[in-house]
Design an enzyme around this catalytic site. Structure first.
Site, PDB file in Angstrom:
ATOM      1  CG  HIS A  64      30.885  48.075   3.519  1.00  0.00           C
ATOM      2  ND1 HIS A  64      30.581  46.742   3.611  1.00  0.00           N
ATOM      3  CD2 HIS A  64      32.147  48.126   3.033  1.00  0.00           C
ATOM      4  CE1 HIS A  64      31.620  46.016   3.197  1.00  0.00           C
ATOM      5  NE2 HIS A  64      32.578  46.823   2.835  1.00  0.00           N
TER       6      HIS A  64
ATOM      7  CB  THR B 201      31.420  38.918   8.081  1.00  0.00           C
ATOM      8  OG1 THR B 201      31.680  39.266   6.719  1.00  0.00           O
ATOM      9  CG2 THR B 201      32.712  38.437   8.738  1.00  0.00           C
TER      10      THR B 201
ATOM     11  NE  ARG C 158      19.323  47.445   2.860  1.00  0.00           N
ATOM     12  CZ  ARG C 158      20.645  47.523   2.719  1.00  0.00           C
ATOM     13  NH1 ARG C 158      21.185  47.868   1.544  1.00  0.00           N
ATOM     14  NH2 ARG C 158      21.447  47.295   3.749  1.00  0.00           N
TER      15      ARG C 158
ATOM     16  CB  CYS D  75      23.069  67.836  -4.187  1.00  0.00           C
ATOM     17  SG  CYS D  75      24.217  68.716  -3.125  1.00  0.00           S
TER      18      CYS D  75
ATOM     19  CD  GLN E 165      32.170  43.013   6.156  1.00  0.00           C
ATOM     20  OE1 GLN E 165      32.234  42.700   4.981  1.00  0.00           O
ATOM     21  NE2 GLN E 165      32.088  42.117   7.111  1.00  0.00           N
ATOM     22  CG  ASN E 166      26.536  45.029  10.020  1.00  0.00           C
ATOM     23  OD1 ASN E 166      26.823  44.368   9.032  1.00  0.00           O
ATOM     24  ND2 ASN E 166      26.312  44.479  11.206  1.00  0.00           N
TER      25      ASN E 166
HETATM   26  N1  APR Z   1      24.799  35.266  14.293  1.00  0.00           N
HETATM   27  C1  APR Z   1      26.027  35.216  13.699  1.00  0.00           C
HETATM   28  N2  APR Z   1      26.202  35.076  12.357  1.00  0.00           N
HETATM   29  C2  APR Z   1      25.089  34.955  11.605  1.00  0.00           C
HETATM   30  C3  APR Z   1      23.781  34.977  12.152  1.00  0.00           C
HETATM   31  C4  APR Z   1      23.659  35.136  13.563  1.00  0.00           C
HETATM   32  N3  APR Z   1      22.487  35.186  14.174  1.00  0.00           N
HETATM   33  N4  APR Z   1      22.878  34.841  11.135  1.00  0.00           N
HETATM   34  C5  APR Z   1      23.614  34.735   9.979  1.00  0.00           C
HETATM   35  N5  APR Z   1      24.940  34.795  10.273  1.00  0.00           N
HETATM   36  C6  APR Z   1      26.085  34.748   9.343  1.00  0.00           C
HETATM   37  C7  APR Z   1      25.881  33.925   8.087  1.00  0.00           C
HETATM   38  O1  APR Z   1      26.151  32.550   8.306  1.00  0.00           O
HETATM   39  C8  APR Z   1      26.888  34.573   7.134  1.00  0.00           C
HETATM   40  O2  APR Z   1      28.161  33.971   7.258  1.00  0.00           O
HETATM   41  O3  APR Z   1      26.314  36.068   8.896  1.00  0.00           O
HETATM   42  C9  APR Z   1      26.973  36.020   7.634  1.00  0.00           C
HETATM   43  C10 APR Z   1      26.293  37.042   6.733  1.00  0.00           C
HETATM   44  O4  APR Z   1      27.017  37.102   5.522  1.00  0.00           O
HETATM   45  P1  APR Z   1      26.562  38.129   4.381  1.00  0.00           P
HETATM   46  O5  APR Z   1      25.112  38.067   4.216  1.00  0.00           O
HETATM   47  O6  APR Z   1      27.438  37.855   3.212  1.00  0.00           O
HETATM   48  O7  APR Z   1      26.883  39.569   5.015  1.00  0.00           O
HETATM   49  P2  APR Z   1      28.289  40.325   5.121  1.00  0.00           P
HETATM   50  O8  APR Z   1      29.419  39.389   5.283  1.00  0.00           O
HETATM   51  O9  APR Z   1      28.128  41.380   6.148  1.00  0.00           O
HETATM   52  O10 APR Z   1      28.365  41.031   3.664  1.00  0.00           O
HETATM   53  C11 APR Z   1      29.455  41.862   3.393  1.00  0.00           C
HETATM   54  O11 APR Z   1      28.472  42.554   1.332  1.00  0.00           O
HETATM   55  O12 APR Z   1      26.547  42.994   0.252  1.00  0.00           O
HETATM   56  C12 APR Z   1      27.654  43.579   0.773  1.00  0.00           C
HETATM   57  O13 APR Z   1      27.987  45.776   1.596  1.00  0.00           O
HETATM   58  C13 APR Z   1      27.337  44.574   1.888  1.00  0.00           C
HETATM   59  O14 APR Z   1      28.476  44.901   3.999  1.00  0.00           O
HETATM   60  C14 APR Z   1      27.954  43.926   3.125  1.00  0.00           C
HETATM   61  C15 APR Z   1      29.028  43.030   2.533  1.00  0.00           C
END
Ligand code: APR
Length: 250
Positions: A119, A190, A72, A149, A99-100
């Site tokens: 996170h 999200t 990654r 470590c 959360q990123n």
């Molecule tokens: N612009 C806006 N939203 C977008 C775009 C874009 N270009 N592309 C995708 N999305 C949206 C999707 O429709 C979805 O609703 O972003 C969201 C991504 O959701 P997830 O993949 O579930 O990511 P996230 O919500 O950040 O996950 C939460 O889960 O796996 C764990 O720790 C990890 O922080 C993460 C947490």
């Protein structure tokens, strides 16, 4: 869309206390994979999170976990902020709850102290022993193998929050406090399915905040929105917030 964009812009323009809550969708247009998207490169449709993002997975096969995070990190090396990150960076009064684990908001110019990484961060490694406290930055261009470590001898691992692990306490308390004192929460990219982070939307609403969601898909966040702008963040955010003077409380 134009009308909803105008209405959302007016709502944000009237908001004295605003904050942003973001997820993987914010970085998608920079080429960073999301986790649960219907997109072919979504991480959790290709990999098993219990093997790669949990304490149990790490204890069973730490080598595999480190190799995956190095993969990654290699994909993140050279990735640039997109128009959505830049639009948010042009609002220095805002606090970003994210959360990123990437640092694209900071790379776009957001001050580090105004980004709450719920996170953790993939830019650093930390000792797996919670009472050790050793942490160090990592160079994406020179990924490190599984190693011990230097302070206590336990394994070093990415300084991210794995499923089942507690969120960084002070960061979480700040995010909660912020969400109790808002006129408007701008939710960007999200799926709002991972708790406790996703609970911030409900918390903000329960304390009278309006909710503006930017996400091509409705999902759990869209279901809680006063206004849902169903488009990509990089397309919408510049028009939505340019020229406004958005500020977070405190
Ligand atoms: N612009 C806006 N939203 C977008 C775009 C874009 N270009 N592309 C995708 N999305 C949206 C999707 O429709 C979805 O609703 O972003 C969201 C991504 O959701 P997830 O993949 O579930 O990511 P996230 O919500 O950040 O996950 C939460 O889960 O796996 C764990 O720790 C990890 O922080 C993460 C947490």
């Amino acid at each position: 869309m134009r009308d909803r964009l105008e209405v959302a812009r007016e709502l944000l323009g009237r908001s004295r206390h605003t904050a942003v809550f973001s997820g993987a969708g914010l970085s998608a247009e920079s080429g960073v994979s999301t986790f649960r998207d219907p997109a072919p490169d979504a991480l959790w449709s290709r990999f098993d999170p219990t093997e790669l993002a949990s304490v149990e997975g790490f204890s069973v096969n730490p080598q595999r976990v480190i190799e995956w995070y190095n993969w990654r990190r290699a994909r993140l090396a050279g990735v640039q902020p997109n128009a959505a990150h830049r639009a948010l960076a042009n609002q220095p009064g805002l606090i970003q709850i994210t959360q990123n684990v990437d640092s694209l908001l900071e790379q776009a110019g957001v001050a580090a102290e105004r980004v709450l990484h719920l996170h953790g961060s993939i830019q650093r490694d930390r000792c797996h022993n919670p009472s050790c406290g050793h942490a160090e930055p990592v160079d994406f261009a020179a990924p490190q193998p599984l190693r011990a470590c230097p302070r206590c001898g336990d394994y070093l691992r990415p300084a991210v929050v794995w499923f089942g692990e507690p969120l960084p306490r002070q960061t979480w308390l700040r995010a909660e406090d912020l969400c109790r004192n808002l006129d408007c929460l701008l939710v960007v990219g999200t799926s709002a399915t991972v708790y406790p982070a996703a609970g911030l939307i409900e918390l903000a609403r329960a304390h009278g905040s309006r909710i503006v969601v930017v996400d091509p898909a409705a999902g759990a966040a869209g279901a809680q929105a006063d206004i849902h702008l169903d488009a990509a963040a990089g397309e919408v955010l510049p028009a939505l917030i340019a020229g406004l003077d958005l500020r977070s409380p405190g």
